[in-house]
Design a protein around this motif. Structure first.
Motif, PDB file in Angstrom:
ATOM      1  N   UNK A   1       5.158  -3.819   8.497  1.00  0.00           N
ATOM      2  CA  UNK A   1       5.957  -4.079   7.435  1.00  0.00           C
ATOM      3  C   UNK A   1       6.194  -3.349   5.814  1.00  0.00           C
ATOM      4  N   UNK A   2       4.648  -2.991   5.968  1.00  0.00           N
ATOM      5  CA  UNK A   2       4.394  -1.736   5.146  1.00  0.00           C
ATOM      6  C   UNK A   2       5.115  -0.196   4.981  1.00  0.00           C
ATOM      7  N   UNK A   3       5.890   0.446   5.778  1.00  0.00           N
ATOM      8  CA  UNK A   3       6.901   1.245   6.011  1.00  0.00           C
ATOM      9  C   UNK A   3       7.655   0.524   5.912  1.00  0.00           C
ATOM     10  N   UNK A   4       8.676  -0.167   6.053  1.00  0.00           N
ATOM     11  CA  UNK A   4       9.589  -0.675   6.741  1.00  0.00           C
ATOM     12  C   UNK A   4      10.030  -0.953   5.075  1.00  0.00           C
ATOM     13  N   UNK A   5       8.892  -2.029   3.990  1.00  0.00           N
ATOM     14  CA  UNK A   5       9.238  -1.993   2.516  1.00  0.00           C
ATOM     15  C   UNK A   5       9.506  -0.998   2.496  1.00  0.00           C
ATOM     16  N   UNK A   6       8.917   0.182   1.753  1.00  0.00           N
ATOM     17  CA  UNK A   6       8.674   1.736   1.793  1.00  0.00           C
ATOM     18  C   UNK A   6      10.242   2.728   1.604  1.00  0.00           C
ATOM     19  N   UNK A   7      11.010   2.157   3.046  1.00  0.00           N
ATOM     20  CA  UNK A   7      12.378   2.539   3.557  1.00  0.00           C
ATOM     21  C   UNK A   7      12.834   2.213   3.135  1.00  0.00           C
TER      22      UNK A   7
ATOM     23  N   UNK B   1      -4.479   9.195   1.445  1.00  0.00           N
ATOM     24  CA  UNK B   1      -3.842  10.119   1.944  1.00  0.00           C
ATOM     25  C   UNK B   1      -3.118  10.238   2.975  1.00  0.00           C
ATOM     26  N   UNK B   2      -3.299   9.174   4.049  1.00  0.00           N
ATOM     27  CA  UNK B   2      -2.561   8.870   5.483  1.00  0.00           C
ATOM     28  C   UNK B   2      -0.980   7.982   4.599  1.00  0.00           C
ATOM     29  N   UNK B   3      -1.274   7.493   3.368  1.00  0.00           N
ATOM     30  CA  UNK B   3      -0.123   6.769   2.800  1.00  0.00           C
ATOM     31  C   UNK B   3       1.030   7.530   2.629  1.00  0.00           C
ATOM     32  N   UNK B   4       0.372   8.895   1.476  1.00  0.00           N
ATOM     33  CA  UNK B   4       0.803   9.918   1.094  1.00  0.00           C
ATOM     34  C   UNK B   4       1.982  10.871   2.333  1.00  0.00           C
ATOM     35  N   UNK B   5       1.210  10.707   3.863  1.00  0.00           N
ATOM     36  CA  UNK B   5       2.273  11.514   4.946  1.00  0.00           C
ATOM     37  C   UNK B   5       3.169  10.823   4.863  1.00  0.00           C
ATOM     38  N   UNK B   6       3.133   9.216   5.091  1.00  0.00           N
ATOM     39  CA  UNK B   6       3.727   8.429   5.447  1.00  0.00           C
ATOM     40  C   UNK B   6       4.832   8.641   4.051  1.00  0.00           C
ATOM     41  N   UNK B   7       4.696   7.867   3.344  1.00  0.00           N
ATOM     42  CA  UNK B   7       5.883   8.384   2.061  1.00  0.00           C
ATOM     43  C   UNK B   7       6.336   9.594   2.189  1.00  0.00           C
ATOM     44  N   UNK B   8       6.279  10.618   2.982  1.00  0.00           N
ATOM     45  CA  UNK B   8       6.760  12.279   2.675  1.00  0.00           C
ATOM     46  C   UNK B   8       7.739  11.765   3.613  1.00  0.00           C
TER      47      UNK B   8
ATOM     48  N   UNK C   1       5.652  -5.679  -2.299  1.00  0.00           N
ATOM     49  CA  UNK C   1       4.302  -5.344  -2.434  1.00  0.00           C
ATOM     50  C   UNK C   1       4.126  -5.118  -1.360  1.00  0.00           C
ATOM     51  N   UNK C   2       4.411  -5.347   0.562  1.00  0.00           N
ATOM     52  CA  UNK C   2       4.201  -4.805   1.032  1.00  0.00           C
ATOM     53  C   UNK C   2       3.387  -3.054   1.019  1.00  0.00           C
ATOM     54  N   UNK C   3       4.654  -2.108   1.081  1.00  0.00           N
ATOM     55  CA  UNK C   3       4.985  -0.776   0.852  1.00  0.00           C
ATOM     56  C   UNK C   3       3.807  -0.624  -0.495  1.00  0.00           C
ATOM     57  N   UNK C   4       3.536  -1.444  -1.628  1.00  0.00           N
ATOM     58  CA  UNK C   4       2.011  -0.840  -2.629  1.00  0.00           C
ATOM     59  C   UNK C   4       0.801  -0.875  -1.600  1.00  0.00           C
ATOM     60  N   UNK C   5       0.896  -2.414  -1.231  1.00  0.00           N
ATOM     61  CA  UNK C   5      -0.442  -3.025  -0.253  1.00  0.00           C
ATOM     62  C   UNK C   5      -0.940  -1.091   0.788  1.00  0.00           C
ATOM     63  N   UNK C   6       0.946  -1.427   1.492  1.00  0.00           N
ATOM     64  CA  UNK C   6       0.374  -0.463   3.015  1.00  0.00           C
ATOM     65  C   UNK C   6      -0.312   1.331   2.121  1.00  0.00           C
ATOM     66  N   UNK C   7       0.218   1.867   1.351  1.00  0.00           N
ATOM     67  CA  UNK C   7      -0.608   3.510  -0.110  1.00  0.00           C
ATOM     68  C   UNK C   7      -1.265   2.747  -0.360  1.00  0.00           C
ATOM     69  N   UNK C   8      -2.123   1.204  -0.976  1.00  0.00           N
ATOM     70  CA  UNK C   8      -3.091   1.109  -0.850  1.00  0.00           C
ATOM     71  C   UNK C   8      -4.302   1.407  -0.184  1.00  0.00           C
TER      72      UNK C   8
END
Length: 648
Positions: free
Chosen positions: A58-64, A227-234, A216-223
């Motif tokens: 859900x977090x990855x999809x929200x970020x996308x 550091x892994x969240x930054x790799x996912x964001x890339x 908020x799903x994406x924000x919670x995922x990054x929090x």
């Protein structure tokens, strides 16, 4: 990609809007339209080290989804399509507009805009090499997902098929793509409809997936992931690669068709497909948990397609990736032409592939260099997952440059106050920097590739501009004002010969070096002498009434300045051959005209000018630059070259 369907005004809504929208769907959105093949898969893979949970999906999809909304919709579709240069867009068109907004074409302030433009152009070539390699390879890899085809498509065969498609694509470039391009719009429109349909099937199976629209799903995922969240964001950034094409090709279609195509078809189709992939992954996770089987990240795009129609969809995907690659290739041609006109690149051979549409061009050297680079990437990385790490840095770097140039345009061209301009640009720039920082973390995985390419292009641009500056300084020191020479020749006329002489020069106020050498060595002067200067203005196209600036100096000399836009190719004989250049100044007859061009011999020196190694690069670029007679379309049999030695 240049379209024959070009609106008279960038925003004109008329009956042609729908055909233009269909054409734009095939050209402008080809790159971003193939992102679903790999973007969600790669983003989810970055969080799979310790297993994948429902919250991570859900977090990855929200970020996308929010990357598509903030980066593509807000920044490019709604904002940057309005920051156009007489309807033209792209990083170099924005550079030209920023330079004009800052005042003179020289000086420190406008030099900043030129450096930013050169940086963006350098990064673009890294994108132009990676896009065809990644998109075509990811589509061909779909063959491995066909039921019963296990083992039939080993890695070597996948790579061979990919290379074969790419080689065939580059072989047809010299013939022009006008006929093939007519199919781009309908094929891509079908592709986006298929994307939407495949996604909706699984969204209806898991309607709860729609909750990821909440950021908020994406924000919670990054929090939660640090550091892994930054790799996912890339990796999430792969969803918006291709956004630059929305402005780069704006001059071919206009703002309204691009905005209509994005909101009416492309954005809904992409959103539906990503939601469908997320719903399919959630269902697979639930099934794995229920059976006690391990859950592995897979090729969600192709696996969610029903097996009975998977092969036709793979073929359609391959066609879509070829179209996406074609858009990047022709974009590289257009960018190179602009860079040459702006003085960033040496002259290169440019061929027109259409007698009717001047924007349809082919550059052999760029074509084959791109092909070699792409084939090397495919052979080196061998699969799309490995190559995906190299993709984002070039695009995010270009986006940072675009935001900086946009600030200059908003502040100095639109006339906004500093606070208002910063309030508009800083959020976009901050978002770009976050994505750029996230992608920098992947340098070791392959992100170094576009940086090396951009560095090499940047070095070439720097060397070329420094070398030209040194040669220009030398010529300025040796120059004699044309008015002084005209006065001297009026007192002591040399021997005259029949015919017309055209002397090409960068500065019409000074005597061309070729004219001085002709007088010194041949001791003659033609009956009629034109001092012609070709200038590129900070606009895409020059109106016919602005093409000529003619000044009759005396009975011996006439000064002619030919103005061109940075999207135009000079044609000196054609423009000088009209019946009358100005009232009382007839055109140049083709039969009895000689063209004189100054060509200096370069000499490397460790004590003067640039470092010796840079001298060698500049001399190599100078030797391999297209002959000025080709660039200016002057018949070779009419040209005389005269010059002297210059130490660089």
């Amino acid at each position: 990609m240049t379209s024959p369907l070009r609106p008279a005004g960038a925003d004109r809504l008329q009956w042609a809007t729908l055909p233009l929208t269909l054409a734009a769907i095939g050209v402008v959105f080809g790159d971003i339209g193939t992102s679903p093949l790999y973007a969600f898969r790669e983003a989810l893979a970055q969080s799979a080290a310790d297993g994948i949970s429902a919250d991570e999906i859900l977090g990855v999809l929200s970020l996308a989804l929010w990357a598509l909304i903030l980066v593509v919709t807000c920044k490019y579709v709604l904002f940057l399509t309005r920051a156009d240069n007489q309807g033209e867009g792209g990083v170099l068109a924005l550079t030209a507009l920023a330079r004009r907004a800052l005042g003179a074409a020289t000086g420190q302030r406008s030099r900043v805009a030129l450096v930013l433009g050169a940086t963006g152009a350098s990064l673009f070539y890294g994108d132009a090499i990676i896009t065809p390699a990644l998109s075509v390879l990811s589509a061909v890899e779909g063959l491995k997902t066909i039921p019963g085809a296990e083992g039939l498509f080993p890695e070597e065969l996948i790579i061979g098929l990919t290379m074969g498609i790419l080689v065939g694509l580059f072989l047809i470039q010299s013939r022009g793509t006008e006929r093939v391009a007519k199919l781009f719009g309908p094929v891509c429109a079908l592709w986006f409809l298929v994307l939407a349909a495949m996604g909706l099937i699984h969204v209806f199976d898991e309607p709860a997936i729609l909750r990821v629209v909440s950021p908020h799903y994406g924000v919670l995922f990054l929090i939660d992931h640090g550091v892994t969240g930054l790799f996912v964001l890339g990796a999430v950034f792969l969803t918006v690669t291709g956004a630059e094409a929305l402005t780069a090709d704006m001059g071919h279609f206009g703002r309204a068709p691009i905005q209509l195509g994005w909101f009416a078809l492309v954005l809904p189709a992409l959103a539906c497909n990503y939601l469908g992939q997320g719903a399919f992954a959630l269902a697979a996770l639930e099934a794995a948990q229920a059976s006690g089987q391990p859950f592995a990240n897979q090729d969600w795009f192709f696996l969610m397609i029903p097996p009975s129609i998977r092969l036709p969809i793979i073929i359609l995907a391959a066609l879509a990736t070829v179209i996406a690659s074609q858009a990047v290739i022709t974009g590289a041609y257009s960018l190179t032409q602009q860079a040459i006109q702006l003085g960033l690149f040496p002259r290169l051979r440019i061929r027109q592939t259409s007698a009717e549409h001047s924007g349809q061009i082919y550059l052999p050297s760029i074509n084959w260099l791109l092909l070699v680079g792409i084939l090397v990437l495919v052979a080196a990385f061998r699969n799309s997952s490995a190559m995906a790490a190299a993709y984002g840095i070039a695009v995010t770097g270009t986006m940072v440059v675009t935001s900086c140039l946009a600030y200059i345009v908003v502040r100095h061209h639109w006339g906004w106050g500093r606070s208002a301009a910063l309030a508009l640009i800083v959020p976009f720039l901050a978002l770009d920097c976050v994505f750029f920082g996230a992608n920098i973390l992947r340098v070791i995985e392959g992100g170094w590739v576009p940086l090396v390419i951009a560095g090499a292009i940047g070095l070439m641009i720097n060397t070329w501009m420094r070398g030209r500056g040194i040669v220009g300084t030398f010529e300025a020191r040796q120059a004699i004002p044309l008015a002084d020479l005209a006065a001297a020749l009026a007192k002591r006329p040399p021997e005259r010969v029949e015919g017309t002489a055209v002397f090409l020069t960068a500065n019409p106020a000074n005597t061309p070096g070729a004219l001085l050498h002709n007088l010194k060595h041949n001791k003659v002067l033609h009956q009629r002498n034109l001092i012609v200067s070709v200038r590129t203005l900070d606009r895409p196209v020059v109106e016919p009434e602005e093409r000529y600036k003619v000044q009759r100096l005396d009975d011996n000399f006439t000064s002619v300045v030919l103005n061109y836009g940075f999207m135009e190719s000079p044609d000196v004989p054609h423009d000088l051959g009209r019946a009358e250049l100005a009232p009382g100044v007839p055109g140049v007859p083709a039969g009895r005209t000689s063209y004189f061009i100054g060509r200096n011999t370069l000499k490397a020196s460790a004590e003067e000018g640039m470092p010796l190694w840079q001298d060698r690069i500049f001399m190599f670029l100078q030797r391999n630059a297209s002959d000025p007679t080709d660039f200016l379309r002057i018949p070779p049999g009419k040209v005389l070259e005269l010059g002297e030695q210059v130490t660089v």
